[in-house]
Design an enzyme around this catalytic site. Structure first.
Site, PDB file in Angstrom:
ATOM      1  N   ASP A  80     209.814  95.181 -24.219  1.00  0.00           N
ATOM      2  CA  ASP A  80     210.120  94.495 -25.484  1.00  0.00           C
ATOM      3  C   ASP A  80     208.965  94.640 -26.467  1.00  0.00           C
ATOM      4  OD1 ASP A  80     211.414  91.170 -26.338  1.00  0.00           O
ATOM      5  OD2 ASP A  80     211.799  93.176 -27.133  1.00  0.00           O
TER       6      ASP A  80
ATOM      7  N   ALA B 274     195.067  83.779 -30.092  1.00  0.00           N
ATOM      8  CA  ALA B 274     194.837  85.026 -30.847  1.00  0.00           C
ATOM      9  C   ALA B 274     194.405  84.583 -32.251  1.00  0.00           C
ATOM     10  CB  ALA B 274     196.121  85.836 -30.899  1.00  0.00           C
TER      11      ALA B 274
ATOM     12  N   ASP C  61     203.754  88.520 -25.388  1.00  0.00           N
ATOM     13  CA  ASP C  61     204.983  87.941 -24.860  1.00  0.00           C
ATOM     14  C   ASP C  61     205.542  88.827 -23.762  1.00  0.00           C
ATOM     15  OD1 ASP C  61     207.340  86.013 -25.489  1.00  0.00           O
ATOM     16  OD2 ASP C  61     208.176  87.996 -25.139  1.00  0.00           O
TER      17      ASP C  61
ATOM     18  N   LEU D  14     197.893  79.384 -23.215  1.00  0.00           N
ATOM     19  CA  LEU D  14     197.684  80.793 -23.574  1.00  0.00           C
ATOM     20  C   LEU D  14     196.379  80.995 -24.333  1.00  0.00           C
ATOM     21  CD1 LEU D  14     201.313  81.357 -24.829  1.00  0.00           C
ATOM     22  CD2 LEU D  14     200.285  82.622 -22.931  1.00  0.00           C
TER      23      LEU D  14
ATOM     24  N   LYS E 116     201.896  76.806 -25.731  1.00  0.00           N
ATOM     25  CA  LYS E 116     203.301  77.100 -26.048  1.00  0.00           C
ATOM     26  C   LYS E 116     204.157  76.047 -25.355  1.00  0.00           C
ATOM     27  CE  LYS E 116     205.358  81.456 -26.327  1.00  0.00           C
ATOM     28  NZ  LYS E 116     205.981  82.703 -25.819  1.00  0.00           N
TER      29      LYS E 116
HETATM   30  C1  LIG Z   1     195.498  81.716 -35.262  1.00  0.00           C
HETATM   31  C2  LIG Z   1     196.812  81.784 -35.901  1.00  0.00           C
HETATM   32  N1  LIG Z   1     196.948  81.671 -37.228  1.00  0.00           N
HETATM   33  N2  LIG Z   1     198.251  81.740 -37.441  1.00  0.00           N
HETATM   34  C3  LIG Z   1     198.803  81.635 -38.788  1.00  0.00           C
HETATM   35  C4  LIG Z   1     198.944  81.912 -36.302  1.00  0.00           C
HETATM   36  C5  LIG Z   1     198.026  81.962 -35.303  1.00  0.00           C
HETATM   37  C6  LIG Z   1     198.327  82.145 -33.897  1.00  0.00           C
HETATM   38  N3  LIG Z   1     199.576  82.080 -33.419  1.00  0.00           N
HETATM   39  C7  LIG Z   1     199.463  82.287 -32.084  1.00  0.00           C
HETATM   40  C8  LIG Z   1     200.446  82.331 -31.077  1.00  0.00           C
HETATM   41  C9  LIG Z   1     201.857  82.169 -31.485  1.00  0.00           C
HETATM   42  C10 LIG Z   1     202.294  81.311 -32.492  1.00  0.00           C
HETATM   43  N4  LIG Z   1     203.611  81.475 -32.661  1.00  0.00           N
HETATM   44  N5  LIG Z   1     204.004  82.448 -31.856  1.00  0.00           N
HETATM   45  C11 LIG Z   1     205.385  82.933 -31.918  1.00  0.00           C
HETATM   46  C12 LIG Z   1     206.209  82.281 -30.871  1.00  0.00           C
HETATM   47  C13 LIG Z   1     206.038  80.976 -30.593  1.00  0.00           C
HETATM   48  C14 LIG Z   1     206.841  80.397 -29.597  1.00  0.00           C
HETATM   49  C15 LIG Z   1     207.771  81.121 -28.904  1.00  0.00           C
HETATM   50  C16 LIG Z   1     207.903  82.464 -29.218  1.00  0.00           C
HETATM   51  C17 LIG Z   1     208.978  83.218 -28.498  1.00  0.00           C
HETATM   52  O1  LIG Z   1     209.905  82.584 -28.072  1.00  0.00           O
HETATM   53  N6  LIG Z   1     208.948  84.556 -28.278  1.00  0.00           N
HETATM   54  C18 LIG Z   1     210.016  85.199 -27.517  1.00  0.00           C
HETATM   55  C19 LIG Z   1     210.691  86.207 -28.387  1.00  0.00           C
HETATM   56  N7  LIG Z   1     209.714  87.178 -28.878  1.00  0.00           N
HETATM   57  C20 LIG Z   1     210.413  88.126 -29.765  1.00  0.00           C
HETATM   58  C21 LIG Z   1     208.655  86.503 -29.656  1.00  0.00           C
HETATM   59  C22 LIG Z   1     207.950  85.475 -28.804  1.00  0.00           C
HETATM   60  C23 LIG Z   1     207.145  83.040 -30.214  1.00  0.00           C
HETATM   61  C24 LIG Z   1     202.973  82.886 -31.109  1.00  0.00           C
HETATM   62  C25 LIG Z   1     200.008  82.553 -29.766  1.00  0.00           C
HETATM   63 CL1  LIG Z   1     201.158  82.598 -28.467  1.00  0.00          CL
HETATM   64  C26 LIG Z   1     198.643  82.743 -29.486  1.00  0.00           C
HETATM   65  N8  LIG Z   1     197.717  82.714 -30.471  1.00  0.00           N
HETATM   66  C27 LIG Z   1     198.132  82.489 -31.751  1.00  0.00           C
HETATM   67  N9  LIG Z   1     197.428  82.389 -32.911  1.00  0.00           N
END
Ligand SMILES: Cc1nn(C)cc1-c1nc2c(-c3cnn(Cc4cccc(C(=O)N5CCN(C)CC5)c4)c3)c(Cl)cnc2[nH]1
Length: 289
Positions: free
Chosen positions: A138, A95, A156, A92, A44
């Site tokens: 949250d 997932a 988160d 991280l 991240k």
């Molecule tokens: C495998 C796979 N396939 N696809 C299509 C997606 C994934 C996947 N994503 C993750 C992610 C992932 C990615 N983006 N996000 C959403 C995100 C990204 C960056 C920041 C935030 C954020 O600011 N947040 C704060 C606010 N709350 C509401 C929200 C959080 C939030 C999480 C993580 Cl952390 C771990 N493993 C993953 N695997």
């Protein structure tokens, strides 16, 4: 693995960066592989400027401090972090099946047995958190992820707090949706870990109905009023067991909300979820068949 070695000074050059997985308020998340071990993670990336402008550095420090010390199958691991002059990087757990809210958007709503499994996993994660005096505050689909076996992972901890015995009086800056907030927070009263019980009720409702119970088309005031009056309407397609559990979690007075241990033993959950056998019962049973 190497990643969980404490105090290793990580840097961007330790990782091969893959595709973007998603983005959030302050940055993006990328697939990444640690070069030495080949271990695949979610990296991240948060921009220091955006963090400073929104005064969330303290919140980020708390998130790292709290999530870095947690070990639970339904909580996303934070292996470590590092920063350069403009960005902060969180290493991280990946997932494998992505974000729960995208699954919920795609499917509109979940079958009761799927929702029951997620509720049981959330209740176990919250039992662990509350046992460590951590309130999440949250719980909502946007903060939940799915592991390889479809298991739920709390991803988160931006709004979590570690409280002592006294209830947390921290004012929550009300940004974003009210939908998941309990009466005591929207009314600015003191609150404790029972706020997570309310949010669990909202989550169950949204998974079964496709929308949170007090949602009003862009009317903050109406949502606010519906929350403090617990103006709950449960559609007929929801089973009586699910409806009963929702009503026992969405209770105005936090002390009257169903405790987590009772959530796990509730008929809605036990009807669908094979509970981990209690050690005594499995070891004591002699094979008579
Ligand atoms: C495998 C796979 N396939 N696809 C299509 C997606 C994934 C996947 N994503 C993750 C992610 C992932 C990615 N983006 N996000 C959403 C995100 C990204 C960056 C920041 C935030 C954020 O600011 N947040 C704060 C606010 N709350 C509401 C929200 C959080 C939030 C999480 C993580 Cl952390 C771990 N493993 C993953 N695997």
């Amino acid at each position: 693995n190497r990643l969980s070695q404490e105090r290793k000074q990580w840097s961007l050059s330790d990782f091969e960066i893959g595709r973007a997985l998603g983005k959030g308020n302050f940055g993006q998340v990328y697939l990444a592989r640690e070069k030495q071990s080949g271990f695949v993670v979610a990296l991240k990336v948060l921009y220091k400027k955006a963090l400073a402008d929104s005064k969330v550095e303290r919140q980020l420090r708390r998130e790292v401090e709290i999530q870095g010390n947690l070990r639970h199958p339904n909580i996303l691991r934070l292996y470590g972090y590092f920063h350069d002059e403009t960005r902060v990087f969180l290493i991280l757990e990946l997932a494998a099946k992505g974000e729960l809210y995208k699954e919920l958007q795609a499917q509109k709503k979940f079958p009761e047995e799927v929702a029951a499994r997620y509720v049981a996993q959330m209740a176990n994660a919250l039992l662990y958190l509350h046992g460590k005096r951590v309130i999440h505050r949250d719980i909502k689909p946007e903060n939940l992820l799915l592991g390889l076996k479809g298991e739920l992972k709390i991803g988160d901890f931006g709004w979590s707090v570690k409280t002592g015995v006294t209830e947390s009086r921290r004012r929550k800056t009300l940004c974003g949706t009210l939908d998941y907030l309990p009466p005591e927070i929207v009314e600015g009263r003191s609150h404790n870990e029972k706020v997570d019980l309310w949010s669990l009720g909202i989550l169950l409702y949204e998974m079964l109905c496709g929308n949170p119970p007090f949602e009003e088309e862009d009317s903050y005031e109406t949502t606010y009023r519906r929350i403090i009056h617990v103006d709950l309407r449960i559609p007929d397609h929801v089973s009586k067991e699910a409806s009963d559990l929702i009503k026992k979690l969405l209770v105005y007075k936090s002390v009257e909300r169903l405790p987590l241990r009772s959530v796990i033993l509730h008929p809605f959950v036990t009807k669908h979820v094979q509970q981990a056998k209690r050690a005594s019962s499995s070891s004591s049973s002699s094979s008579t068949r």
